[in-house]
Write an enzyme that holds these catalytic residues in place. Structure first.
Site, PDB file in Angstrom:
ATOM      1  N   TRP A 188       0.748  -1.437   0.204  1.00  0.00           N
ATOM      2  CA  TRP A 188       0.015   0.032  -0.082  1.00  0.00           C
ATOM      3  C   TRP A 188       0.632   1.225  -0.319  1.00  0.00           C
ATOM      4  O   TRP A 188       2.243   1.208   0.328  1.00  0.00           O
ATOM      5  CB  TRP A 188      -1.039   0.023   0.799  1.00  0.00           C
ATOM      6  CG  TRP A 188      -0.024  -0.555   2.663  1.00  0.00           C
ATOM      7  CD1 TRP A 188       0.720  -0.599   3.086  1.00  0.00           C
ATOM      8  CD2 TRP A 188      -1.156   0.055   3.533  1.00  0.00           C
ATOM      9  NE1 TRP A 188       0.855  -0.529   4.434  1.00  0.00           N
ATOM     10  CE2 TRP A 188      -0.288   0.128   4.811  1.00  0.00           C
ATOM     11  CE3 TRP A 188      -2.509   1.096   3.715  1.00  0.00           C
ATOM     12  CZ2 TRP A 188      -1.235  -0.438   6.102  1.00  0.00           C
ATOM     13  CZ3 TRP A 188      -3.173   0.190   5.756  1.00  0.00           C
ATOM     14  CH2 TRP A 188      -2.125  -0.060   6.307  1.00  0.00           C
ATOM     15  N   ASN A 189      -0.201   2.574  -0.217  1.00  0.00           N
ATOM     16  CA  ASN A 189       0.635   3.680  -0.627  1.00  0.00           C
ATOM     17  C   ASN A 189       0.030   4.669   0.619  1.00  0.00           C
ATOM     18  O   ASN A 189      -0.559   4.496   0.925  1.00  0.00           O
ATOM     19  CB  ASN A 189       0.999   4.407  -1.908  1.00  0.00           C
ATOM     20  CG  ASN A 189       1.928   3.267  -2.384  1.00  0.00           C
ATOM     21  OD1 ASN A 189       2.645   3.138  -2.878  1.00  0.00           O
ATOM     22  ND2 ASN A 189       1.627   2.768  -3.888  1.00  0.00           N
TER      23      ASN A 189
ATOM     24  N   HIS B 147      -8.022  19.416  -6.910  1.00  0.00           N
ATOM     25  CA  HIS B 147      -8.392  20.023  -8.322  1.00  0.00           C
ATOM     26  C   HIS B 147      -7.452  19.409  -9.420  1.00  0.00           C
ATOM     27  O   HIS B 147      -6.081  20.079 -10.218  1.00  0.00           O
ATOM     28  CB  HIS B 147      -8.370  21.104  -8.903  1.00  0.00           C
ATOM     29  CG  HIS B 147      -9.873  21.833  -7.843  1.00  0.00           C
ATOM     30  ND1 HIS B 147     -11.243  21.942  -8.761  1.00  0.00           N
ATOM     31  CD2 HIS B 147      -9.954  21.986  -6.711  1.00  0.00           C
ATOM     32  CE1 HIS B 147     -12.142  22.553  -7.665  1.00  0.00           C
ATOM     33  NE2 HIS B 147     -11.171  21.963  -6.476  1.00  0.00           N
TER      34      HIS B 147
ATOM     35  N   HIS C 166     -11.071  15.538 -12.993  1.00  0.00           N
ATOM     36  CA  HIS C 166     -11.118  15.837 -11.349  1.00  0.00           C
ATOM     37  C   HIS C 166     -13.135  16.774 -11.572  1.00  0.00           C
ATOM     38  O   HIS C 166     -13.354  16.718 -12.399  1.00  0.00           O
ATOM     39  CB  HIS C 166     -10.567  16.354 -11.116  1.00  0.00           C
ATOM     40  CG  HIS C 166     -10.688  17.669 -11.184  1.00  0.00           C
ATOM     41  ND1 HIS C 166      -9.265  18.702 -11.578  1.00  0.00           N
ATOM     42  CD2 HIS C 166     -10.961  19.329 -10.783  1.00  0.00           C
ATOM     43  CE1 HIS C 166      -9.193  20.120 -12.361  1.00  0.00           C
ATOM     44  NE2 HIS C 166     -10.692  20.550 -11.115  1.00  0.00           N
TER      45      HIS C 166
ATOM     46  N   ASP D 188     -15.534  20.216 -10.226  1.00  0.00           N
ATOM     47  CA  ASP D 188     -15.276  20.747  -9.630  1.00  0.00           C
ATOM     48  C   ASP D 188     -17.038  20.822  -8.913  1.00  0.00           C
ATOM     49  O   ASP D 188     -17.866  21.121  -9.570  1.00  0.00           O
ATOM     50  CB  ASP D 188     -15.523  21.967 -10.769  1.00  0.00           C
ATOM     51  CG  ASP D 188     -13.878  22.277 -11.240  1.00  0.00           C
ATOM     52  OD1 ASP D 188     -12.695  21.653 -10.660  1.00  0.00           O
ATOM     53  OD2 ASP D 188     -14.364  22.922 -12.031  1.00  0.00           O
TER      54      ASP D 188
ATOM     55  N   HIS E 178     -16.695  25.720  -5.564  1.00  0.00           N
ATOM     56  CA  HIS E 178     -14.815  25.914  -5.477  1.00  0.00           C
ATOM     57  C   HIS E 178     -14.632  27.663  -5.740  1.00  0.00           C
ATOM     58  O   HIS E 178     -14.061  27.978  -6.106  1.00  0.00           O
ATOM     59  CB  HIS E 178     -14.651  24.915  -6.521  1.00  0.00           C
ATOM     60  CG  HIS E 178     -13.874  25.187  -6.962  1.00  0.00           C
ATOM     61  ND1 HIS E 178     -12.339  25.312  -6.346  1.00  0.00           N
ATOM     62  CD2 HIS E 178     -13.437  25.404  -8.769  1.00  0.00           C
ATOM     63  CE1 HIS E 178     -11.458  25.428  -7.366  1.00  0.00           C
ATOM     64  NE2 HIS E 178     -12.143  25.825  -8.804  1.00  0.00           N
TER      65      HIS E 178
ATOM     66  N   HIS F 145     -16.243  29.103 -14.562  1.00  0.00           N
ATOM     67  CA  HIS F 145     -16.685  28.560 -12.722  1.00  0.00           C
ATOM     68  C   HIS F 145     -17.603  29.716 -12.609  1.00  0.00           C
ATOM     69  O   HIS F 145     -18.700  29.337 -11.557  1.00  0.00           O
ATOM     70  CB  HIS F 145     -15.064  28.973 -12.401  1.00  0.00           C
ATOM     71  CG  HIS F 145     -14.020  27.892 -12.702  1.00  0.00           C
ATOM     72  ND1 HIS F 145     -13.417  27.905 -14.150  1.00  0.00           N
ATOM     73  CD2 HIS F 145     -13.659  26.585 -11.641  1.00  0.00           C
ATOM     74  CE1 HIS F 145     -12.381  26.931 -13.665  1.00  0.00           C
ATOM     75  NE2 HIS F 145     -12.942  26.319 -12.521  1.00  0.00           N
TER      76      HIS F 145
HETATM   77  C1  23J Z   1      -8.308  27.624  -9.352  1.00  0.00           C
HETATM   78  C2  23J Z   1      -7.834  28.586  -9.663  1.00  0.00           C
HETATM   79  C3  23J Z   1      -8.471  29.180 -10.773  1.00  0.00           C
HETATM   80  C4  23J Z   1      -9.365  27.859 -11.903  1.00  0.00           C
HETATM   81  C5  23J Z   1      -8.642  26.891 -11.505  1.00  0.00           C
HETATM   82  C6  23J Z   1      -8.409  26.391  -9.772  1.00  0.00           C
HETATM   83  C7  23J Z   1      -9.558  25.571 -12.138  1.00  0.00           C
HETATM   84  O1  23J Z   1      -9.530  25.667 -13.181  1.00  0.00           O
HETATM   85  C8  23J Z   1      -9.685  24.197 -11.608  1.00  0.00           C
HETATM   86  O2  23J Z   1      -9.107  23.499 -11.216  1.00  0.00           O
HETATM   87  O3  23J Z   1     -11.131  24.271 -11.266  1.00  0.00           O
HETATM   88  S1  23J Z   1      -9.312  28.604 -13.530  1.00  0.00           S
HETATM   89 MN    MN Z   2     -11.756  21.856 -11.192  1.00  0.00          MN
END
Ligand code: 23J
Ligand code: MN
Length: 263
Positions: free
Chosen positions: A63-64, A71, A75, A77, A81, A210
């Site tokens: 195991w590790n 992110h 992944h 979001d 976030h 986002h």
């Molecule tokens: C943090 C800040 C800006 C961005 C992101 C994360 C991502 O693209 C993300 O992985 O959600 S643009």
């Molecule tokens: Mn992300």
């Protein structure tokens, strides 16, 4: 009716009439992570350290320990976030409604455009043209942008950082607004490192995939691959993040169920 449908689905899965397509990148130290300019804090790439491997530290087991940012690699979001989604009670990885982890997918193929223009932006006009061919995007669907960006296996070409920021395709603000307001999607998924275009810091609003998606309690999926194996419509996505308490997202395995035949 629903019972019958589920029984049919189970049979189809066992008989391999339903194919499972893995939309997930391999998670490893070389997996590219988003690069933000200073003064913003960086995310940790994936790292793994051995605990034991059938040795003195564990004679019968391997195991590790691993570490990475939420992110990292393929992944999810979650709405919290982004600051626009910060107060959504069902917006964190542990509070999201699990019903939304399974949803149909619409795949918009703009790979040829992205091959010609690294800063290609998806527009509402282009989405409407896709709908003319494939039908209206149903409420609650994932909309995935096929760019073939995942075929850039060199991390430098995948991130494609230039002096004026990353040259990476994505949606323009109007496209995101259209998907949120006019189509009420489940979320937005891409092959690139993040759901927004590389130049989205200068959009209005900044980072619309986002700001607008998460503000409307919609999800994101980044660093997807194998979108070229999906039909434009008809696939069903299974995308369930780790149940991190208060998490903003998580690496996950994204699976697409695709019918192998017309029956
Ligand atoms: C943090 C800040 C800006 C961005 C992101 C994360 C991502 O693209 C993300 O992985 O959600 S643009
Ligand atoms: Mn992300």
């Amino acid at each position: 009716m629903a019972k019958d449908t589920l029984a049919k689905l189970a049979k189809a899965i066992v008989k391999h009439k339903i194919k499972v397509i893995d939309l997930t990148q391999r998670l490893q130290p070389s997996t590219p992570v988003i690069q933000l300019p200073p003064p913003f804090a960086p995310t940790k790439p994936f790292e793994s350290s051995l605990i034991s491997r059938y040795d003195d530290k564990g004679p019968a087991w391997y195991w590790n320990n691993f570490a990475c940012g939420e992110h990292t690699g393929t992944h999810f979001d979650a709405p919290v976030h982004w600051v626009t989604g910060k107060d959504l009670e069902d917006g964190a990885t542990d509070t999201v409604d699990p019903q939304r982890f399974i949803a149909p997918a619409c795949v918009i193929d703009v790979s040829k455009d992205c091959a010609k223009d690294e800063k290609f932006l998806l527009t509402p006009k282009r989405i409407l043209a896709w709908e003319k061919e494939h039908g209206k995007i149903p409420k609650g669907a994932w909309v995935l942008m096929r760019s073939d960006w995942s075929k850039r296996t060199d991390p430098a070409l995948f991130l494609n950082m230039k002096e004026d920021g990353p040259h990476v395709p994505g949606p323009n603000a109007d496209a995101v607004r259209f998907l949120v307001e006019e189509r009420d999607v489940n979320g937005w998924g891409v092959e690139a490192v993040g759901t927004d275009a590389g130049q989205a810091f200068s959009f209005e609003p900044a980072f619309p995939a986002h700001a607008l998606m998460h503000g409307a309690n919609k999800f994101g999926l980044a660093s997807l691959c194998n979108l070229d194996q999906l039909p434009a419509t008809g696939a069903v996505l299974i995308a369930a993040p780790l149940k991190i308490a208060g998490g903003s997202g998580s690496p996950l395995r994204v699976l697409a169920l695709v019918s192998d035949s017309d029956d």
